[in-house]
Every structure is written in structure tokens, then in C-alpha cells.
Design a protein around this motif. Structure first.
Motif, PDB file in Angstrom:
ATOM      1  N   LEU A   1       0.764  -1.516   0.089  1.00 42.13           N
ATOM      2  CA  LEU A   1      -0.191   0.141  -0.259  1.00 42.13           C
ATOM      3  C   LEU A   1       0.798   1.405   0.141  1.00 42.13           C
ATOM      4  O   LEU A   1       0.606   2.421  -0.644  1.00 42.13           O
ATOM      5  CB  LEU A   1      -0.852   0.169   1.001  1.00 42.13           C
ATOM      6  N   LEU A   2       2.201   1.306   0.957  1.00 46.77           N
ATOM      7  CA  LEU A   2       2.884   3.118   0.990  1.00 46.77           C
ATOM      8  C   LEU A   2       2.983   3.430  -0.778  1.00 46.77           C
ATOM      9  O   LEU A   2       3.174   4.167  -0.491  1.00 46.77           O
ATOM     10  CB  LEU A   2       4.391   1.824   1.223  1.00 46.77           C
ATOM     11  N   PRO A   3       2.814   2.641  -1.473  1.00 42.52           N
ATOM     12  CA  PRO A   3       4.142   3.585  -2.694  1.00 42.52           C
ATOM     13  C   PRO A   3       2.080   4.103  -3.389  1.00 42.52           C
ATOM     14  O   PRO A   3       2.597   5.173  -4.077  1.00 42.52           O
ATOM     15  CB  PRO A   3       4.564   2.500  -3.805  1.00 42.52           C
ATOM     16  N   ARG A   4       1.760   3.469  -2.835  1.00 34.57           N
ATOM     17  CA  ARG A   4       0.142   4.049  -3.243  1.00 34.57           C
ATOM     18  C   ARG A   4      -0.785   5.148  -2.691  1.00 34.57           C
ATOM     19  O   ARG A   4      -1.126   5.911  -2.342  1.00 34.57           O
ATOM     20  CB  ARG A   4      -1.075   3.212  -3.546  1.00 34.57           C
ATOM     21  N   ALA A   5       0.139   5.721  -0.913  1.00 33.00           N
ATOM     22  CA  ALA A   5      -0.536   6.405  -0.164  1.00 33.00           C
ATOM     23  C   ALA A   5      -0.102   7.891  -0.229  1.00 33.00           C
ATOM     24  O   ALA A   5       0.831   8.268  -0.908  1.00 33.00           O
ATOM     25  CB  ALA A   5       0.339   6.001   0.511  1.00 33.00           C
ATOM     26  N   PHE A   6      -1.365   8.396   0.040  1.00 32.58           N
ATOM     27  CA  PHE A   6      -0.683  10.289  -0.070  1.00 32.58           C
ATOM     28  C   PHE A   6      -0.019  10.178   0.772  1.00 32.58           C
ATOM     29  O   PHE A   6       0.151   9.888   2.048  1.00 32.58           O
ATOM     30  CB  PHE A   6      -2.584  10.329  -0.099  1.00 32.58           C
ATOM     31  N   VAL A   7       1.118  11.892   0.211  1.00 36.21           N
ATOM     32  CA  VAL A   7       1.938  11.940   1.291  1.00 36.21           C
ATOM     33  C   VAL A   7       0.796  13.310   1.612  1.00 36.21           C
ATOM     34  O   VAL A   7       0.733  14.399   1.483  1.00 36.21           O
ATOM     35  CB  VAL A   7       2.730  12.768  -0.003  1.00 36.21           C
ATOM     36  N   LYS A   8       0.867  13.738   3.096  1.00 40.47           N
ATOM     37  CA  LYS A   8       0.725  14.640   3.615  1.00 40.47           C
ATOM     38  C   LYS A   8       2.272  15.717   3.653  1.00 40.47           C
ATOM     39  O   LYS A   8       2.885  15.370   4.648  1.00 40.47           O
ATOM     40  CB  LYS A   8      -0.031  14.629   5.060  1.00 40.47           C
ATOM     41  N   PRO A   9       2.386  16.958   3.594  1.00 42.61           N
ATOM     42  CA  PRO A   9       3.562  17.655   3.753  1.00 42.61           C
ATOM     43  C   PRO A   9       3.307  18.716   5.065  1.00 42.61           C
ATOM     44  O   PRO A   9       2.242  18.688   5.536  1.00 42.61           O
ATOM     45  CB  PRO A   9       3.247  18.641   2.777  1.00 42.61           C
ATOM     46  N   SER A  10       4.457  19.038   5.791  1.00 41.01           N
ATOM     47  CA  SER A  10       4.344  19.306   7.347  1.00 41.01           C
ATOM     48  C   SER A  10       5.361  20.382   7.414  1.00 41.01           C
ATOM     49  O   SER A  10       5.996  20.292   6.561  1.00 41.01           O
ATOM     50  CB  SER A  10       3.844  18.501   8.572  1.00 41.01           C
ATOM     51  N   ARG A  11       5.285  21.475   8.007  1.00 38.27           N
ATOM     52  CA  ARG A  11       6.462  22.508   8.447  1.00 38.27           C
ATOM     53  C   ARG A  11       5.800  22.855   9.676  1.00 38.27           C
ATOM     54  O   ARG A  11       5.343  23.407  10.442  1.00 38.27           O
ATOM     55  CB  ARG A  11       6.205  23.772   6.837  1.00 38.27           C
ATOM     56  N   THR A  12       7.411  23.337  10.412  1.00 34.87           N
ATOM     57  CA  THR A  12       7.626  23.271  11.657  1.00 34.87           C
ATOM     58  C   THR A  12       8.578  24.413  11.887  1.00 34.87           C
ATOM     59  O   THR A  12       9.642  24.138  11.333  1.00 34.87           O
ATOM     60  CB  THR A  12       7.936  23.018  12.714  1.00 34.87           C
ATOM     61  N   ASP A  13       8.808  26.020  12.108  1.00 31.95           N
ATOM     62  CA  ASP A  13       9.680  26.765  11.974  1.00 31.95           C
ATOM     63  C   ASP A  13      10.419  27.280  13.145  1.00 31.95           C
ATOM     64  O   ASP A  13       9.384  26.280  14.295  1.00 31.95           O
ATOM     65  CB  ASP A  13       8.884  28.131  11.692  1.00 31.95           C
TER      66      ASP A  13
END
Length: 301
Positions: A112-124
Motif C-alpha cells: 500500500l505504501l507506494p500508492r498512499a497519499f503524502v501529507k506535507p508539514s512544516r515547523t519553524d
């Protein structure tokens, strides 16, 4: 880019940052791989399309840690797992054992991993080189420590530790609400949290209320202590300080923002730079006040 929360860490002011740029380049964010669950690394404070991985103004350094996480709901994995196990049981006439269940689950995740959606994040993060303090824009100690770990990875060594006070913050906050004088520039806000020191489940949360009132006084007389307190600094900054020394709801007020709006700028980068300079200056003033009031410990060199 104004921060909303400040989780603070202290490091020796003798720490060298000469090789930081090279370290940031080696530790910049890479796309999460097909079989990886997550990826962490530095991105440009000015956005993922910009090149510079750090920005410095005087003793203030601005860093940003980006992340990519695969979204793989456990309910989806478990549903497929149950179907696979049911097929095996029907075919072989027996329920699969624990090792078989684990192997099949691992195979499903790998598939499943190669087809999973990717969620971006950012911490300053704001690194104040003069005071030896890192302010991470999060109210989560774990998230803050993750950012500090990334800085440590980039520098090779970074002896930063969570902020510590030589006096009990709860006692100081309680004293301010009880009527003890506040440090110059500080004034009470309209929000606080009180807890019973014996029965920790006895909690009173107050918002939009005069804190030096008879009602609050009665809670203090019954033994409750202040564990979170809303404060203002010179009508420039409002925030909620917790006994855990995490600053929440950090907000620049009109007294500070008016200075920013008085000057026109040509592009977005210049605007972000001006905002960072303003925020760094207000944070430095705030930290200086809190350092004296709470007797914040310095990091050992």
C-alpha cells in the motif's frame, strides 16, 4: 510567518554555527521514498521553492523543518488484513497464528505504501544566538524536540535542552494572580487555568474574565494554583504561559504590527523578512522578561 506557540530550548551561547549551511544542505528534506512512512529535513523558511535553507538577521536565525508523511489509515490496513485472514481460514480450515498475521500485515503495508497519499508539514524555529535559546513554533514538546534533533543532525553536535526554571512556575503564576507585582511591562490577560495540587482532576478554566476578581480569589483561597495564565507585554504581545514553560497563543498586537504596516515593501520575501525581524525583536524582549521573572536556567557550556 508569525509563530503561534513557543516551545523553548536552551543551548550554550558558545555553540558554533560556522558549518551550519553545509549541514543544512546535507540534511535538507528529501521526498519520502516509495517504501518509507515519512521523511524529515530542512526547507527554506521562505517556502519550498526558495533556495536558502536559513535566514539570519543579527543574532536571530530562522530555520524551517519540513516533513512528508504517508497517509495510511489503520482501518484500511486492518480491513484488508481481516479479508486475507478469512481467505486463509476458509482455504486451510484453521485460523492463522500470530506470526502469519504479522507477516501478512507487513506485506499489505509494503504493497500500500507506494500508492498512499503524502501529507506535507512544516515547523519553524527561531534560534536566538545571543540568548542561547531555540523557540519552536509548536505547543508539543515532542515536536519541538524533533526540530532540535534535526538541528543537531545538521551541526553534528547541539547540546540544547528543554527550558528549565530555578523557581516553580506555578507558584510565580499564582502569585501574580493573587496580587503580587508583575515584572515591568507585563500585565494580566483575561484567561487562566487553576488546578488543585492534591486532586489534579479538579480544574477550573477561565476565559474572558477579570482575573483579580472575588470568584478567582475564592479558588485561590481553597488552595487551587494557577497552571496557565494569559499575559500581555507592553501592548505589543499577548500570550498564555504554562507551568510547563510553553508559550501558547502567542500573538503580536497592534502596538507591534503598526510598526510593520508603516513601511511598504516590494515583494513577498522582503515582507517575510520584515515580519521575522519584528517577531525576533518582540520574542527577545519577552524572553528577557521571563528569564528574570522565572529565573530561567542557562545551559552549561
Amino acid at each position: 510567518m508569525f509563530f503561534r506557540n513557543l516551545t523553548l530550548f536552551r543551548f550554550p551561547t558558545s555553540t558554533r554555527f560556522d558549518d551550519l549551511d553545509a549541514g543544512l544542505d546535507e540534511c535538507q528534506l528529501k521526498p519520502v521514498g516509495p517504501l518509507e512512512l515519512s521523511s524529515r529535513g530542512f526547507i527554506s523558511p521562505f517556502g519550498r521553492d526558495a533556495e536558502a535553507l536559513s535566514h539570519r538577521q543579527g543574532d536571530a536565525l530562522w530555520l524551517a523543518v519540513g516533513g512528508e508523511d504517508k497517509i495510511l489509515p489503520g482501518s484500511v490496513v486492518n480491513d484488508l488484513l481481516q479479508k486475507k485472514l478469512a481467505e486463509i481460514e476458509q482455504k486451510e480450515g484453521r485460523k492463522p497464528g500470530g506470526r502469519t498475521r504479522k507477516r501478512i500485515k507487513d506485506e499489505l503495508i509494503t504493497d500500500l505504501l507506494p500508492r498512499a497519499f503524502v501529507k506535507p508539514s512544516r515547523t519553524d524555529a527561531l534560534v536566538d544566538l545571543g540568548h542561547g535559546v531555540v523557540a519552536v513554533d509548536t505547543s508539543s514538546r515532542k515536536s519541538g524536540e524533533n526540530v532540535v534533533s534535526e538541528i543537531r543532525r545538521a551541526l553534528g553536535s547541539f547540546p540544547a535542552l528543554p527550558l528549565n526554571a530555578e523557581v516553580a512556575p506555578r507558584a510565580v503564576l499564582t502569585g501574580w494572580v493573587a496580587g503580587e507585582p508583575l515584572p515591568d511591562g507585563l500585565s494580566l490577560g483575561d484567561e487562566c487555568e487553576l488546578r488543585d495540587p492534591i486532586d489534579q482532576g479538579a480544574v477550573v478554566k477561565v476565559q474572558r474574565m477579570e482575573l483579580q476578581s472575588d470568584e478567582i480569589a475564592k479558588h485561590l483561597e481553597s488552595g487551587k494554583q494557577v497552571t496557565r495564565l494569559a499575559l500581555n507585554l507592553d501592548d505589543h504581545v499577548s500570550f498564555v504561559l504554562g507551568e510547563d514553560l510553553i508559550v501558547r497563543k502567542f500573538k503580536l498586537l497592534d502596538g507591534a504590527v503598526d510598526e510593520l504596516e508603516a513601511t511598504e515593501r516590494d515583494d513577498l520575501r522582503a515582507e517575510l523578512d520584515a515580519r521575522f525581524v519584528l517577531m525576533a525583536g518582540e520574542f527577545r524582549r519577552l524572553f528577557t522578561v521571563l528569564e528574570g521573572a522565572l529565573k530561567l536556567s542557562k545551559a552549561e557550556a
